[in-house]
Motif scaffolding. Structure first.
Motif, mmCIF file in Angstrom:
data_model
loop_
_atom_site.group_PDB
_atom_site.id
_atom_site.type_symbol
_atom_site.label_atom_id
_atom_site.label_comp_id
_atom_site.label_asym_id
_atom_site.label_seq_id
_atom_site.Cartn_x
_atom_site.Cartn_y
_atom_site.Cartn_z
ATOM 1 N N LEU A 1 3.680 -9.381 -21.492
ATOM 2 C CA LEU A 1 2.391 -8.739 -21.258
ATOM 3 C C LEU A 1 2.562 -7.349 -20.643
ATOM 4 O O LEU A 1 1.936 -6.382 -21.094
ATOM 5 C CB LEU A 1 1.520 -9.615 -20.353
ATOM 6 N N VAL A 2 3.434 -7.230 -19.659
ATOM 7 C CA VAL A 2 3.673 -5.925 -19.031
ATOM 8 C C VAL A 2 4.221 -4.948 -20.070
ATOM 9 O O VAL A 2 3.762 -3.811 -20.170
ATOM 10 C CB VAL A 2 4.627 -6.045 -17.819
ATOM 11 N N TYR A 3 5.196 -5.394 -20.857
ATOM 12 C CA TYR A 3 5.795 -4.514 -21.861
ATOM 13 C C TYR A 3 4.748 -4.055 -22.884
ATOM 14 O O TYR A 3 4.632 -2.864 -23.186
ATOM 15 C CB TYR A 3 6.955 -5.218 -22.574
ATOM 16 N N VAL A 4 3.991 -4.990 -23.416
ATOM 17 C CA VAL A 4 2.991 -4.667 -24.444
ATOM 18 C C VAL A 4 1.924 -3.731 -23.884
ATOM 19 O O VAL A 4 1.561 -2.738 -24.527
ATOM 20 C CB VAL A 4 2.361 -5.960 -25.023
ATOM 21 N N GLU A 5 1.421 -4.050 -22.692
ATOM 22 C CA GLU A 5 0.383 -3.203 -22.099
ATOM 23 C C GLU A 5 0.898 -1.778 -21.852
ATOM 24 O O GLU A 5 0.203 -0.808 -22.097
ATOM 25 C CB GLU A 5 -0.112 -3.809 -20.778
ATOM 26 N N ASN A 6 2.147 -1.660 -21.377
ATOM 27 C CA ASN A 6 2.707 -0.354 -21.064
ATOM 28 C C ASN A 6 3.085 0.424 -22.318
ATOM 29 O O ASN A 6 2.744 1.600 -22.462
ATOM 30 C CB ASN A 6 3.918 -0.530 -20.142
ATOM 31 N N GLU A 7 3.781 -0.218 -23.244
ATOM 32 C CA GLU A 7 4.315 0.486 -24.413
ATOM 33 C C GLU A 7 3.315 0.629 -25.558
ATOM 34 O O GLU A 7 3.283 1.652 -26.226
ATOM 35 C CB GLU A 7 5.565 -0.224 -24.928
ATOM 36 N N PHE A 8 2.533 -0.404 -25.821
ATOM 37 C CA PHE A 8 1.638 -0.372 -26.974
ATOM 38 C C PHE A 8 0.217 0.047 -26.611
ATOM 39 O O PHE A 8 -0.492 0.626 -27.419
ATOM 40 C CB PHE A 8 1.597 -1.728 -27.684
ATOM 41 N N GLN B 1 -3.634 -6.985 -12.942
ATOM 42 C CA GLN B 1 -3.082 -8.327 -12.759
ATOM 43 C C GLN B 1 -3.067 -8.752 -11.291
ATOM 44 O O GLN B 1 -2.597 -9.837 -10.970
ATOM 45 C CB GLN B 1 -1.670 -8.397 -13.335
ATOM 46 N N ASN B 2 -3.570 -7.873 -10.430
ATOM 47 C CA ASN B 2 -3.574 -8.145 -8.998
ATOM 48 C C ASN B 2 -2.174 -8.500 -8.494
ATOM 49 O O ASN B 2 -1.984 -9.470 -7.769
ATOM 50 C CB ASN B 2 -4.586 -9.243 -8.665
ATOM 51 N N GLN B 3 -1.197 -7.713 -8.947
ATOM 52 C CA GLN B 3 0.205 -7.884 -8.563
ATOM 53 C C GLN B 3 0.666 -6.619 -7.865
ATOM 54 O O GLN B 3 0.092 -5.554 -8.062
ATOM 55 C CB GLN B 3 1.085 -8.093 -9.809
ATOM 56 N N ASN B 4 1.736 -6.748 -7.102
ATOM 57 C CA ASN B 4 2.252 -5.522 -6.498
ATOM 58 C C ASN B 4 3.096 -4.782 -7.534
ATOM 59 O O ASN B 4 3.590 -5.368 -8.493
ATOM 60 C CB ASN B 4 2.996 -5.781 -5.176
ATOM 61 N N ILE B 5 3.226 -3.498 -7.349
ATOM 62 C CA ILE B 5 3.912 -2.640 -8.314
ATOM 63 C C ILE B 5 5.368 -3.054 -8.480
ATOM 64 O O ILE B 5 5.930 -2.973 -9.573
ATOM 65 C CB ILE B 5 3.772 -1.140 -7.924
ATOM 66 N N LYS B 6 5.983 -3.535 -7.420
ATOM 67 C CA LYS B 6 7.374 -3.975 -7.466
ATOM 68 C C LYS B 6 7.558 -5.083 -8.518
ATOM 69 O O LYS B 6 8.512 -5.059 -9.294
ATOM 70 C CB LYS B 6 7.776 -4.473 -6.071
ATOM 71 N N THR B 7 6.659 -6.016 -8.546
ATOM 72 C CA THR B 7 6.727 -7.119 -9.512
ATOM 73 C C THR B 7 6.598 -6.598 -10.938
ATOM 74 O O THR B 7 7.346 -7.007 -11.829
ATOM 75 C CB THR B 7 5.610 -8.140 -9.212
ATOM 76 N N GLN C 1 1.151 1.085 -12.763
ATOM 77 C CA GLN C 1 0.195 0.907 -11.668
ATOM 78 C C GLN C 1 -1.108 0.299 -12.170
ATOM 79 O O GLN C 1 -1.679 -0.579 -11.523
ATOM 80 C CB GLN C 1 -0.077 2.240 -10.965
ATOM 81 N N GLN C 2 -1.588 0.741 -13.341
ATOM 82 C CA GLN C 2 -2.805 0.163 -13.909
ATOM 83 C C GLN C 2 -2.611 -1.331 -14.174
ATOM 84 O O GLN C 2 -3.499 -2.139 -13.896
ATOM 85 C CB GLN C 2 -3.178 0.863 -15.225
ATOM 86 N N ILE C 3 -1.452 -1.674 -14.715
ATOM 87 C CA ILE C 3 -1.154 -3.078 -15.008
ATOM 88 C C ILE C 3 -1.117 -3.883 -13.707
ATOM 89 O O ILE C 3 -1.675 -4.980 -13.623
ATOM 90 C CB ILE C 3 0.172 -3.203 -15.781
ATOM 91 N N ASN D 1 0.827 -1.208 0.000
ATOM 92 C CA ASN D 1 0.000 0.000 0.000
ATOM 93 C C ASN D 1 0.860 1.257 0.000
ATOM 94 O O ASN D 1 0.554 2.226 -0.700
ATOM 95 C CB ASN D 1 -0.953 0.009 1.204
ATOM 96 N N ILE D 2 1.933 1.253 0.785
ATOM 97 C CA ILE D 2 2.844 2.404 0.820
ATOM 98 C C ILE D 2 3.484 2.592 -0.562
ATOM 99 O O ILE D 2 3.551 3.715 -1.075
ATOM 100 C CB ILE D 2 3.934 2.224 1.912
ATOM 101 N N ILE D 3 3.942 1.503 -1.161
ATOM 102 C CA ILE D 3 4.573 1.579 -2.488
ATOM 103 C C ILE D 3 3.581 2.110 -3.515
ATOM 104 O O ILE D 3 3.886 3.033 -4.274
ATOM 105 C CB ILE D 3 5.137 0.206 -2.907
ATOM 106 N N SER D 4 2.385 1.532 -3.528
ATOM 107 C CA SER D 4 1.362 1.957 -4.487
ATOM 108 C C SER D 4 1.012 3.435 -4.312
ATOM 109 O O SER D 4 0.944 4.191 -5.284
ATOM 110 C CB SER D 4 0.115 1.087 -4.310
ATOM 111 N N HIS D 5 0.809 3.857 -3.078
ATOM 112 C CA HIS D 5 0.485 5.264 -2.786
ATOM 113 C C HIS D 5 1.629 6.183 -3.242
ATOM 114 O O HIS D 5 1.400 7.236 -3.833
ATOM 115 C CB HIS D 5 0.218 5.432 -1.289
#
Length: 185
Positions: A134-141, A153-159, A147-149, A8-12
Motif C-alpha cells: 500500500l505504501v509503495y503503490v500510494e507513493n509511486e503510482f 494511515q495514522n502512522q508515524n513517518i518512521k514506519t 508524509q501524506q501516507i 512530532n519532531i520527525i514529522s516537522h
C-alpha cells in the motif's frame, strides 16, 4: 521525551527539510530512484535516533548524514534499478523504461515483452505484505508523499519510510531476477 513528541519532531523535520535534502541529493546521484533511496535512509536513521531532542543543529546533522549516504552510495555496489537495465535489439541499445512506455499497437513482440515485465512487477507487488504494498503503490503510482501516507494511515513517518524501503528492496530483487532471465534468453 514522549513518543508523541518524537513523532512530532520527525514529522516537522521531514516537512521542513524533505525538499531541501532532495534538491541537495539529486545532482549528486545518477537517477531519482537513488536520490529517493538516500533520502529514505536519512529519514530512517533520523527516526531511529534515541536522542533527537539533543541535536543542536538538525539542519547540519541532516546534511552531514546525507553527504555520508551519498558517499556510501558511490562506494557500495548497488542493486540495479529496472530502468537502468538495457535491452538491445537490432537498432541498438534501448532502456527498458522506454520500452515499457512505448506504444505497442504495431509491435506484437514489444507488447509481449511489456506484458512480461508488467506481469512480474505486479506479481512482485502481490508478494509484499499488504502494508508495504500500500505504501509503495500510494507513493509511486498515486504520487502521494510519505508524509501524506503517514497522515492518512495514522502512522508515524518512521514506519512508512521503513515500509517503503522494504518494498523497494523486494521489488528490485524480483525485477533483477526477471532481467537476468530475459538476458539469458
Amino acid at each position: 521525551m514522549s513518543k508523541k513528541e518524537k513523532e512530532n519532531i520527525i514529522s516537522h523535520t521531514v516537512n521542513k527539510y524533505g525538499e531541501k535534502l532532495m534538491a541537495f541529493i539529486k545532482p549528486k546521484v545518477r537517477n531519482s530512484e537513488d536520490a529517493e533511496d538516500i533520502l529514505q535512509e536519512v529519514w530512517f536513521q533520523f527516526s531511529n535516533l534515541t536522542n533527537i531532542s539533543d541535536i543542536v543543529n538538525i539542519s547540519g546533522w541532516l546534511f552531514s548524514v546525507t553527504r555520508n549516504k551519498i558517499t556510501d552510495n558511490y562506494r557500495k555496489k548497488r542493486t540495479e534499478n529496472l530502468e537502468d537495465f538495457n535491452y538491445e535489439d537490432e537498432s541498438g541499445l534501448i532502456l527498458i523504461r522506454d520500452i515499457l512506455l512505448e506504444d505497442n499497437d504495431k509491435n506484437p513482440e514489444l507488447k509481449l515483452f511489456q506484458d512480461d515485465i508488467w506481469k512480474e512487477l505486479l506479481k512482485a507487488l502481490e508478494e509484499l505484505p499488504e502494508k508495504q504494498r500500500l505504501v509503495y503503490v500510494e507513493n509511486e503510482f498515486n504520487d502521494k508523499t510519505l508524509q501524506q501516507i503517514a497522515d492518512e494511515q495514522n502512522q508515524n513517518i518512521k514506519t512508512i519510510i521503513s515500509r517503503k524501503a522494504y518494498a523497494v528492496k523486494h521489488l528490485r530483487y524480483k525485477l533483477k531476477e526477471l532481467y537476468q532471465d530475459l538476458k539469458n534468453d
